[in-house]
Structures are given as structure tokens and as C-alpha cells.
Design an enzyme around this catalytic site. Structure first.
Site, PDB file in Angstrom:
ATOM      1  N   MET A   1     -35.566   1.535 121.215  1.00  0.00           N
ATOM      2  CA  MET A   1     -36.303   2.496 120.408  1.00  0.00           C
ATOM      3  C   MET A   1     -36.799   1.821 119.125  1.00  0.00           C
ATOM      4  SD  MET A   1     -34.904   6.220 119.187  1.00  0.00           S
ATOM      5  CE  MET A   1     -34.826   6.866 120.850  1.00  0.00           C
ATOM      6  N   CYS A   2     -37.978   2.224 118.682  1.00  0.00           N
ATOM      7  CA  CYS A   2     -38.493   1.724 117.418  1.00  0.00           C
ATOM      8  C   CYS A   2     -38.954   2.900 116.570  1.00  0.00           C
ATOM      9  CB  CYS A   2     -39.621   0.712 117.632  1.00  0.00           C
ATOM     10  SG  CYS A   2     -40.995   1.293 118.607  1.00  0.00           S
ATOM     11  N   LYS A   3     -39.151   2.621 115.301  1.00  0.00           N
ATOM     12  CA  LYS A   3     -39.549   3.655 114.345  1.00  0.00           C
ATOM     13  C   LYS A   3     -41.022   3.464 114.022  1.00  0.00           C
ATOM     14  CE  LYS A   3     -38.647   2.934 110.089  1.00  0.00           C
ATOM     15  NZ  LYS A   3     -37.989   2.650 108.836  1.00  0.00           N
TER      16      LYS A   3
END
Length: 188
Positions: free
Chosen positions: A61-63
Site C-alpha cells: 500500500m502507498c499513500k
């Protein structure tokens, strides 16, 4: 043999045209850009990219943070963990005619891509579709599932799978990115 090949090519072309038609007309009704701003987590992806299919098992997951520019465009800044450090990429999304439809130019691939916010409730999730070309005969398509939470609801994951399959992606090209604490500071 030639007739079978012609039939196969016709079906492939029809499928490509149908995929384009599904996404060309699909946009979030009454898109409200101000509500779309802020922090999102990239919780799911689907793509036809060879690179994506090779690397999807290693992704997490990335922001992403969406902020307005003075000129009316959007900055989409994505932070992710790679090679033992946080990396950040920023894309400038230029608004197109229809609200919720944007374009950005990739200097990496020397190409322009169209990004469409297909569906969002602004508070929990957003479904996006990106299309373009990474060079001659290299059409690129990606479905993205943004979540305001690092732990999206099962119903939203199912919604993304259904959305991605409607865009022509197969089960093996859909990935839900595992949560990570790396590079996920809580600023908005």
C-alpha cells in the site's frame, strides 16, 4: 485458417472498443473536486502492464495526497517504500472538459494519460481508470482503488474487483496491496 484469424482479430478489436466505451462515458456524476482532495491510500490495482504483472507480488500500500494548484489542476503526490527508503512521485493532473476527468504527461514514457474518477463517495473510497500508451503498440490501462483508510471494508474490495473486471481485467491482474507502516505518516 485466415477466416479464423480474421474472426479472432475482430473479437479482440471489439473487446478493445468495448473497454474504451465503458470507461470513456463512465465518470462520477457531479464530481466535486474539493471533496476529492486530501489523503488516500492505494488499496488495490489492476493493470495490463507487463511491469505491473511482474512486480505486483512485491507491492505494498502507498499513500497519495491530492492538492489543488493555483491554476486549477491537481497535484497527486504518491509516497511508497522502495529499496529501503520512502520515495515520492508527483503527477500534475490537468482537468479535461468533463469534471472528474484529467490528463497527465509522463516524462518517463513521453506519453499523455487520461485519468477518470469513475466512482467515489469521497469519504471511504474512489475508483479510478487510467488509459494511455507507453509507446507504439503499448496500450496501458489501470484501475485504481483508493481508500481513505488503510483497512478498507470487504464490501469496498468486492466493489473494486467488480469494477476492474467490468473494465476487462482478469482475476490474476487484480491485486489488493498489503498494509504497511512504511512511509505512511498520518499528515493530511
Amino acid at each position: 485458417m485466415a477466416a479464423a484469424y480474421s474472426l479472432w482479430m475482430g473479437l479482440v478489436l471489439l473487446g478493445v472498443l468495448q473497454m474504451g466505451a465503458q470507461t470513456q462515458d463512465s465518470l462520477q456524476p457531479n464530481f466535486q473536486q474539493d471533496k476529492f482532495l486530501g489523503r488516500w491510500f492505494t488499496a488495490g490495482l489492476a493493470s495490463n502492464s507487463t511491469w505491473f504483472l511482474e512486480k505486483k507480488a512485491k507491492m505494498s500500500m502507498c499513500k497519495s495526497v491530492v492538492t489543488p494548484t493555483e491554476e486549477g489542476s491537481l497535484n497527486l503526490t504518491t509516497t511508497f517504500f522502495r529499496k529501503s527508503q520512502c520515495e515520492t512521485w508527483t503527477m500534475l493532473l490537468q482537468p479535461m472538459e468533463a469534471p472528474g476527468s484529467f490528463s497527465y504527461t509522463s516524462t518517463r514514457w513521453d506519453s499523455t494519460f487520461n485519468v477518470r474518477v469513475v466512482e467515489t463517495d469521497y469519504e471511504r473510497y474512489a475508483l479510478l481508470f487510467t488509459s494511455g500508451s507507453k509507446g507504439p503498440s503499448q496500450d496501458f490501462h489501470m484501475a485504481t482503488f483508493y481508500s481513505r483508510s488503510q483497512s478498507p471494508e470487504a464490501a469496498l474490495k468486492k466493489k473494486f474487483s467488480t469494477f476492474a473486471k467490468a473494465q476487462g481485467f482478469t482475476e490474476d491482474s487484480i491485486v489488493f496491496l498489503p498494509r504497511t507502516d512504511m512511509c505512511m505518516e498520518e499528515e493530511r
